[in-house]
Design a protein around this motif. Sequence first.
Motif, PDB file in Angstrom:
ATOM      1  N   ARG A  13       0.822  -1.206   0.000  1.00  0.00           N
ATOM      2  CA  ARG A  13       0.000   0.000   0.000  1.00  0.00           C
ATOM      3  C   ARG A  13       0.866   1.270   0.000  1.00  0.00           C
ATOM      4  NH1 ARG A  13      -3.182  -1.472  -2.714  1.00  0.00           N
ATOM      5  NH2 ARG A  13      -4.301   0.470  -2.392  1.00  0.00           N
ATOM      6  N   HIS A  14       2.044   1.176  -0.572  1.00  0.00           N
ATOM      7  CA  HIS A  14       2.880   2.345  -0.813  1.00  0.00           C
ATOM      8  C   HIS A  14       2.804   2.686  -2.294  1.00  0.00           C
ATOM      9  CE1 HIS A  14       5.270   2.962   3.004  1.00  0.00           C
ATOM     10  NE2 HIS A  14       4.522   1.898   3.283  1.00  0.00           N
ATOM     11  N   GLY A  15       3.127   3.940  -2.612  1.00  0.00           N
ATOM     12  CA  GLY A  15       3.022   4.356  -3.994  1.00  0.00           C
ATOM     13  C   GLY A  15       3.943   5.496  -4.349  1.00  0.00           C
ATOM     14  N   VAL A  16       3.942   5.822  -5.640  1.00  0.00           N
ATOM     15  CA  VAL A  16       4.739   6.908  -6.189  1.00  0.00           C
ATOM     16  C   VAL A  16       3.834   7.760  -7.068  1.00  0.00           C
ATOM     17  CG1 VAL A  16       6.651   7.486  -7.746  1.00  0.00           C
ATOM     18  CG2 VAL A  16       6.886   5.589  -6.131  1.00  0.00           C
ATOM     19  N   LEU A  17       3.966   9.073  -6.960  1.00  0.00           N
ATOM     20  CA  LEU A  17       3.244  10.001  -7.820  1.00  0.00           C
ATOM     21  C   LEU A  17       4.193  10.518  -8.895  1.00  0.00           C
ATOM     22  CD1 LEU A  17       1.169  12.292  -5.414  1.00  0.00           C
ATOM     23  CD2 LEU A  17       0.280  10.683  -7.093  1.00  0.00           C
TER      24      LEU A  17
ATOM     25  N   THR B   3       0.364   5.199   1.020  1.00  0.00           N
ATOM     26  CA  THR B   3       1.418   6.058   1.535  1.00  0.00           C
ATOM     27  C   THR B   3       2.335   6.389   0.363  1.00  0.00           C
ATOM     28  OG1 THR B   3       1.364   5.094   3.750  1.00  0.00           O
ATOM     29  CG2 THR B   3       3.389   6.236   3.096  1.00  0.00           C
ATOM     30  N   ILE B   4       2.453   7.662   0.024  1.00  0.00           N
ATOM     31  CA  ILE B   4       3.266   8.065  -1.115  1.00  0.00           C
ATOM     32  C   ILE B   4       4.713   8.236  -0.668  1.00  0.00           C
ATOM     33  CG2 ILE B   4       3.673   9.851  -2.861  1.00  0.00           C
ATOM     34  CD1 ILE B   4       1.203   8.102  -3.364  1.00  0.00           C
ATOM     35  N   ASP B   5       5.601   7.483  -1.301  1.00  0.00           N
ATOM     36  CA  ASP B   5       7.021   7.500  -0.935  1.00  0.00           C
ATOM     37  C   ASP B   5       7.812   8.563  -1.681  1.00  0.00           C
ATOM     38  OD1 ASP B   5       6.473   5.380   0.709  1.00  0.00           O
ATOM     39  OD2 ASP B   5       7.477   3.870  -0.534  1.00  0.00           O
ATOM     40  N   ALA B   6       7.386   8.920  -2.886  1.00  0.00           N
ATOM     41  CA  ALA B   6       8.161   9.868  -3.692  1.00  0.00           C
ATOM     42  C   ALA B   6       7.248  10.536  -4.714  1.00  0.00           C
ATOM     43  CB  ALA B   6       9.312   9.166  -4.406  1.00  0.00           C
ATOM     44  N   ILE B   7       7.612  11.765  -5.080  1.00  0.00           N
ATOM     45  CA  ILE B   7       6.951  12.503  -6.148  1.00  0.00           C
ATOM     46  C   ILE B   7       8.003  12.734  -7.223  1.00  0.00           C
ATOM     47  CG2 ILE B   7       5.728  14.614  -6.796  1.00  0.00           C
ATOM     48  CD1 ILE B   7       4.973  14.856  -3.766  1.00  0.00           C
ATOM     49  N   LEU B   8       7.841  12.080  -8.350  1.00  0.00           N
ATOM     50  CA  LEU B   8       8.825  12.134  -9.426  1.00  0.00           C
ATOM     51  C   LEU B   8       8.314  13.027 -10.551  1.00  0.00           C
ATOM     52  CD1 LEU B   8       9.781   8.341  -9.636  1.00  0.00           C
ATOM     53  CD2 LEU B   8      10.675  10.104  -8.093  1.00  0.00           C
ATOM     54  N   LEU B   9       9.146  13.962 -10.978  1.00  0.00           N
ATOM     55  CA  LEU B   9       8.775  14.894 -12.036  1.00  0.00           C
ATOM     56  C   LEU B   9       9.592  14.605 -13.284  1.00  0.00           C
ATOM     57  CD1 LEU B   9       8.732  18.164  -9.879  1.00  0.00           C
ATOM     58  CD2 LEU B   9       6.814  16.627 -10.385  1.00  0.00           C
TER      59      LEU B   9
END
Length: 204
Positions: free
Chosen positions: A24-28, A48-54
Amino acid sequence: MKIKQMEVGPIMTNCYIVENEETRHGVLIDPGDDGDRIMGLVKADGLTIDAILLTHGHADHISGLPEVRRETGAKVYIHAGDADRLTHSRSAFFPGPAKDFGAADVLYQDGDTVEAAGYSFRVLFTPGHTPGGVCLQCGNYVFCGDTIFAESIGRTDLPGGSYDQLLTSIHTKILPLADEVVLLPGHGPATTVGWERKRNPFLQ
């Protein structure tokens, strides 16, 4: 791995949520606008968002950043070549004064690997649409921002763009990948490397 795509903002930018269904972890990836909508989906899925990648710093790919950053507390990643776009962002797409989205927490470089939500995202430096544009490869998927689209490529007429550089990026970083690799662009439908190799008029 589950990938959810939602169109956000006035020019329908693709924001992606990569979910690890076991943890249940994720990345945006590219919260381009409508941060409240993005967070609504994140919360509904209990992630639960672990990282925001652009993938790059154009406003239509970062305008939802303040909300998702505040709500998740996740680190924000961008390439050094576009880092100043977070703190001095102007855009032809969203008129008005320059906005400050806050500096990135991590500046990634070509070949870096970001470990998040139990997955590895390999950074492919693909300048041309912007000086710091990247694609992010995770297994058989590549989140390619505005580098390449289904039968098209990113525009290069905005400040910092270079048509020749973009074509070089695509030919050296995207086309060497296997035909079955799925390309998930910043706008429009998904495609594959094999399809673009044969059908993209800009690459013939």
